[in-house]
Design a protein around this motif. Structure first.
Motif, PDB file in Angstrom:
ATOM      1  N   UNK A   5       0.846  -1.189   0.000  1.00 51.01           N
ATOM      2  CA  UNK A   5       0.000   0.000   0.000  1.00 51.01           C
ATOM      3  C   UNK A   5       0.879   1.237   0.000  1.00 51.01           C
ATOM      4  N   UNK A   6       0.603   2.152  -0.897  1.00 54.05           N
ATOM      5  CA  UNK A   6       1.376   3.395  -0.993  1.00 54.05           C
ATOM      6  C   UNK A   6       0.565   4.543  -0.409  1.00 54.05           C
ATOM      7  N   UNK A   7       1.035   5.059   0.713  1.00 57.28           N
ATOM      8  CA  UNK A   7       0.377   6.145   1.431  1.00 57.28           C
ATOM      9  C   UNK A   7       1.211   7.402   1.170  1.00 57.28           C
ATOM     10  N   UNK A   8       0.779   8.188   0.186  1.00 58.70           N
ATOM     11  CA  UNK A   8       1.498   9.402  -0.196  1.00 58.70           C
ATOM     12  C   UNK A   8       1.143  10.537   0.762  1.00 58.70           C
ATOM     13  N   UNK A  19      -0.067   7.411  11.472  1.00 61.92           N
ATOM     14  CA  UNK A  19       0.439   6.121  11.937  1.00 61.92           C
ATOM     15  C   UNK A  19      -0.696   5.128  12.188  1.00 61.92           C
ATOM     16  N   UNK A  20      -1.804   5.607  12.732  1.00 63.04           N
ATOM     17  CA  UNK A  20      -2.959   4.733  12.967  1.00 63.04           C
ATOM     18  C   UNK A  20      -3.524   4.243  11.638  1.00 63.04           C
ATOM     19  N   UNK A  21      -3.640   5.142  10.665  1.00 59.09           N
ATOM     20  CA  UNK A  21      -4.144   4.769   9.340  1.00 59.09           C
ATOM     21  C   UNK A  21      -3.208   3.739   8.697  1.00 59.09           C
ATOM     22  N   UNK A  22      -1.905   4.020   8.701  1.00 51.69           N
ATOM     23  CA  UNK A  22      -0.933   3.104   8.084  1.00 51.69           C
ATOM     24  C   UNK A  22      -0.949   1.750   8.789  1.00 51.69           C
ATOM     25  N   UNK A  23      -0.991   1.761  10.121  1.00 52.61           N
ATOM     26  CA  UNK A  23      -0.994   0.514  10.877  1.00 52.61           C
ATOM     27  C   UNK A  23      -2.259  -0.301  10.589  1.00 52.61           C
ATOM     28  N   UNK A  24      -3.398   0.367  10.567  1.00 45.61           N
ATOM     29  CA  UNK A  24      -4.646  -0.335  10.284  1.00 45.61           C
ATOM     30  C   UNK A  24      -4.568  -1.011   8.907  1.00 45.61           C
ATOM     31  N   UNK A  29      -5.883  -5.380   6.695  1.00 45.48           N
ATOM     32  CA  UNK A  29      -6.375  -5.579   5.323  1.00 45.48           C
ATOM     33  C   UNK A  29      -5.473  -6.635   4.682  1.00 45.48           C
ATOM     34  N   UNK A  30      -5.624  -6.851   3.394  1.00 44.86           N
ATOM     35  CA  UNK A  30      -4.796  -7.834   2.689  1.00 44.86           C
ATOM     36  C   UNK A  30      -3.432  -7.287   2.284  1.00 44.86           C
ATOM     37  N   UNK A  31      -3.106  -6.042   2.659  1.00 43.63           N
ATOM     38  CA  UNK A  31      -1.796  -5.483   2.316  1.00 43.63           C
ATOM     39  C   UNK A  31      -0.704  -6.173   3.139  1.00 43.63           C
ATOM     40  N   UNK A  32       0.421  -6.445   2.501  1.00 42.39           N
ATOM     41  CA  UNK A  32       1.559  -7.034   3.211  1.00 42.39           C
ATOM     42  C   UNK A  32       2.391  -5.963   3.910  1.00 42.39           C
ATOM     43  N   UNK A  33       2.367  -4.759   3.338  1.00 39.42           N
ATOM     44  CA  UNK A  33       3.207  -3.681   3.854  1.00 39.42           C
ATOM     45  C   UNK A  33       2.613  -2.350   3.399  1.00 39.42           C
ATOM     46  N   UNK A  34       2.908  -1.296   4.150  1.00 38.84           N
ATOM     47  CA  UNK A  34       2.543   0.058   3.735  1.00 38.84           C
ATOM     48  C   UNK A  34       3.816   0.888   3.664  1.00 38.84           C
ATOM     49  N   UNK A  35       3.973   1.600   2.559  1.00 43.26           N
ATOM     50  CA  UNK A  35       5.096   2.513   2.395  1.00 43.26           C
ATOM     51  C   UNK A  35       4.558   3.938   2.498  1.00 43.26           C
ATOM     52  N   UNK A 151     -12.457   1.504   3.166  1.00 39.99           N
ATOM     53  CA  UNK A 151     -11.997   0.713   4.312  1.00 39.99           C
ATOM     54  C   UNK A 151     -12.667   1.198   5.604  1.00 39.99           C
ATOM     55  N   UNK A 152     -12.564   0.376   6.631  1.00 40.99           N
ATOM     56  CA  UNK A 152     -13.101   0.730   7.943  1.00 40.99           C
ATOM     57  C   UNK A 152     -12.024   1.324   8.844  1.00 40.99           C
ATOM     58  N   UNK A 153     -11.055   1.981   8.246  1.00 37.76           N
ATOM     59  CA  UNK A 153      -9.977   2.618   9.004  1.00 37.76           C
ATOM     60  C   UNK A 153     -10.588   3.608   9.994  1.00 37.76           C
ATOM     61  N   UNK A 154     -10.079   3.656  11.241  1.00 35.11           N
ATOM     62  CA  UNK A 154     -10.612   4.633  12.204  1.00 35.11           C
ATOM     63  C   UNK A 154     -10.524   6.070  11.660  1.00 35.11           C
TER      64      UNK A 154
END
Length: 192
Positions: A5-8, A19-24, A29-35, A151-154
């Motif tokens: 997942x690419x979080x620009x 950080x909460x969004x990236x961690x969630x 989710x099915x993401x293996x990693x967030x950059x 997504x159901x991200x907080x």
């Protein structure tokens, strides 16, 4: 194939909400990693409001010291500025053909996606995971698009702008940013 997942973002500064969004997204989710892709200059934002990109990167790296499945990316540092998401996505796909890249964005950005360079190609060639933003519902015309996943991200009710204004006004920002990021901001006198 690993899904990234690419979080620009400008991350001006990075805060607990990011950080909460990236961690969630990295862990629920099915993401293996967030950059976290630190953008030197977003074409839709004023450049003079940004502090040095290396200071912003340093704050991101400090914030991620204990993070699992989340890392920073400087891919846009070596690309022409301002940075256009489609160019970065194509560059990353060429550099890492073994990875599947998913774009992460807030519902505010989804609402303005049609202003982005080559947004049709983004919708055609990439999946987009959308997290909620205060006072923005997802764009109705894109909500049902097969590439878009809500997504159901907080929901995070504060922003980097809030933090910059708080620092400028001498307010305490403890817990809004990680302690080591707070120390960095104070030691460099940022946002005053």
């Amino acid at each position: 194939m690993r899904t990234i997942g690419l979080f620009f973002g400008s991350f001006n500064p990075i805060h607990t909400g990011h950080l909460i969004i990236a961690n969630y997204l990295a862990n629920h989710t099915d993401l293996d990693e967030v950059w976290l892709v630190v953008s030197p200059h977003n074409p839709l934002k004023k450049k003079d409001a940004l502090i040095n990109m290396y200071d912003r990167l340093e704050m991101v790296n400090l914030a991620l010291e204990q993070a699992e499945n989340i890392r920073s990316s400087t891919i846009e540092f070596s690309m022409p500025h301002p940075s256009y998401t489609i160019d970065t996505l194509i560059h990353l796909r060429e550099k890492h053909p073994e990875k599947d890249f998913v774009l992460i964005m807030g519902s505010d950005n989804l609402a303005s996606l049609k202003k982005w360079k080559n947004y049709e190609i983004i919708l055609r060639d990439y999946r987009i995971y959308v997290y909620p933003r205060p006072n923005y519902s997802a764009a109705p015309e894109l909500e049902g698009h097969p590439s878009v996943t809500l997504t159901n991200t907080p929901l995070m009710e504060f922003s980097s702008t809030f933090i910059r204004n708080a620092v400028k006004n001498g307010k305490n920002i403890r817990y809004f940013v990680p302690d080591n990021v707070l120390e960095f901001i104070e030691s460099k006198g940022l946002y005053k």
